[in-house]
Design a protein around this motif. Structure first.
Motif, mmCIF file in Angstrom:
data_model
loop_
_atom_site.group_PDB
_atom_site.id
_atom_site.type_symbol
_atom_site.label_atom_id
_atom_site.label_comp_id
_atom_site.label_asym_id
_atom_site.label_seq_id
_atom_site.Cartn_x
_atom_site.Cartn_y
_atom_site.Cartn_z
ATOM 1 N N ALA A 204 59.847 24.382 43.597
ATOM 2 C CA ALA A 204 59.948 23.246 44.525
ATOM 3 C C ALA A 204 59.856 21.920 43.786
ATOM 4 C CB ALA A 204 58.836 23.336 45.571
ATOM 5 N N GLU A 205 59.369 21.946 42.564
ATOM 6 C CA GLU A 205 59.165 20.708 41.819
ATOM 7 C C GLU A 205 60.386 20.359 40.966
ATOM 8 O OE1 GLU A 205 56.569 18.777 42.128
ATOM 9 O OE2 GLU A 205 56.964 17.370 40.503
ATOM 10 N N CYS A 206 60.828 21.306 40.138
ATOM 11 C CA CYS A 206 61.895 20.988 39.194
ATOM 12 C C CYS A 206 63.210 21.696 39.532
ATOM 13 C CB CYS A 206 61.456 21.326 37.763
ATOM 14 S SG CYS A 206 61.194 23.085 37.488
ATOM 15 N N GLY A 207 63.204 22.585 40.531
ATOM 16 C CA GLY A 207 64.437 23.240 40.948
ATOM 17 C C GLY A 207 64.897 24.360 40.037
ATOM 18 N N LYS A 208 64.045 24.739 39.112
ATOM 19 C CA LYS A 208 64.381 25.801 38.175
ATOM 20 C C LYS A 208 64.243 27.162 38.849
ATOM 21 C CE LYS A 208 61.768 26.074 34.520
ATOM 22 N NZ LYS A 208 61.035 25.818 33.286
ATOM 23 N N ASP A 209 65.073 28.119 38.404
ATOM 24 C CA ASP A 209 64.873 29.497 38.845
ATOM 25 C C ASP A 209 63.584 30.013 38.229
ATOM 26 O OD1 ASP A 209 67.167 29.678 40.339
ATOM 27 O OD2 ASP A 209 68.382 30.421 38.676
ATOM 28 N N ARG B 98 56.238 26.916 52.429
ATOM 29 C CA ARG B 98 55.237 26.693 51.395
ATOM 30 C C ARG B 98 55.960 26.463 50.075
ATOM 31 N NH1 ARG B 98 50.377 29.861 50.452
ATOM 32 N NH2 ARG B 98 48.925 28.635 51.666
ATOM 33 N N PRO B 99 55.651 25.382 49.407
ATOM 34 C CA PRO B 99 56.308 25.129 48.126
ATOM 35 C C PRO B 99 55.878 26.153 47.081
ATOM 36 C CG PRO B 99 54.550 23.528 48.496
ATOM 37 C CD PRO B 99 54.653 24.354 49.753
ATOM 38 N N VAL B 100 56.849 26.597 46.309
ATOM 39 C CA VAL B 100 56.575 27.543 45.231
ATOM 40 C C VAL B 100 56.976 26.874 43.928
ATOM 41 C CG1 VAL B 100 57.139 29.808 44.299
ATOM 42 C CG2 VAL B 100 56.983 29.493 46.759
ATOM 43 N N CYS C 275 55.191 23.890 36.420
ATOM 44 C CA CYS C 275 54.886 22.942 37.478
ATOM 45 C C CYS C 275 53.619 23.347 38.208
ATOM 46 C CB CYS C 275 56.053 22.831 38.448
ATOM 47 S SG CYS C 275 57.521 22.132 37.697
ATOM 48 N N TYR C 276 53.409 24.630 38.357
ATOM 49 C CA TYR C 276 52.209 25.110 39.030
ATOM 50 C C TYR C 276 50.972 24.592 38.305
ATOM 51 C CZ TYR C 276 48.888 28.268 41.232
ATOM 52 O OH TYR C 276 47.840 28.788 41.934
ATOM 53 N N ARG C 277 51.050 24.668 36.976
ATOM 54 C CA ARG C 277 49.933 24.183 36.171
ATOM 55 C C ARG C 277 49.747 22.683 36.373
ATOM 56 N NH1 ARG C 277 51.434 25.867 30.805
ATOM 57 N NH2 ARG C 277 51.980 27.868 31.726
ATOM 58 N N LYS C 278 50.879 21.976 36.425
ATOM 59 C CA LYS C 278 50.823 20.532 36.612
ATOM 60 C C LYS C 278 50.200 20.190 37.967
ATOM 61 C CE LYS C 278 54.999 19.390 34.890
ATOM 62 N NZ LYS C 278 56.341 18.856 35.169
ATOM 63 N N VAL C 279 50.704 20.874 39.002
ATOM 64 C CA VAL C 279 50.239 20.595 40.357
ATOM 65 C C VAL C 279 48.761 20.932 40.483
ATOM 66 C CG1 VAL C 279 50.434 21.320 42.757
ATOM 67 C CG2 VAL C 279 52.501 20.880 41.415
ATOM 68 N N LYS C 280 48.399 22.077 39.943
ATOM 69 C CA LYS C 280 46.993 22.517 40.039
ATOM 70 C C LYS C 280 46.082 21.638 39.211
ATOM 71 C CE LYS C 280 46.683 25.848 42.851
ATOM 72 N NZ LYS C 280 45.665 26.001 43.886
#
Ligand code: ZN
Ligand code: ZN
Length: 101
Positions: free
Chosen positions: A70-75, A86-88, A93-98
């Motif tokens: 949901a952040e960078c549009g990457k597969d 729910r954004p995945v 990005c998960y690390r960044k968001v968290k």
């Protein structure tokens, strides 16, 4: 009709294994007409290969779900089923968001 133990040869490793009378009856009760082609251990290997993604990463047998970050549009793939709404995120990005709390 009498059922006897049979010796069969594994088509994978060539080991001779016993197709016991019990197993033969089990096969018949299931409606299988073919004899097993592989020894029990090769059957185990086959099974675990099929449930995973081929032969790589032997230790991890978690199912991964393909999705789009949901952040960078990457597969990417996530170890849980993505829910709509729910954004995945991909692992980066998960690390960044968290991490941004
Ligand atoms: Zn075998
Ligand atoms: Zn991302």
């Amino acid at each position: 009709m009498s059922v006897e133990d049979k010796s069969l040869q594994c088509s994978d490793c060539g080991t001779t294994f016993t197709f016991s009378a019990e197993e033969q009856e089990f096969f018949q009760s299931k409606g299988y007409t073919n004899e097993p082609k592989r020894c029990p251990s090769c059957r185990q290997v086959r099974k675990s290969e099929r449930s995973g993604n081929g032969t790589y990463s032997y230790g991890s047998r978690r199912q991964m779900f393909p999705t789009i970050c949901a952040e960078c549009g990457k597969d990417t793939e996530v170890p849980f089923e993505p829910r709509s709404g729910r954004p995945v995120y991909c692992s980066d990005c998960y690390r960044k968001v968290k991490g941004s709390r």
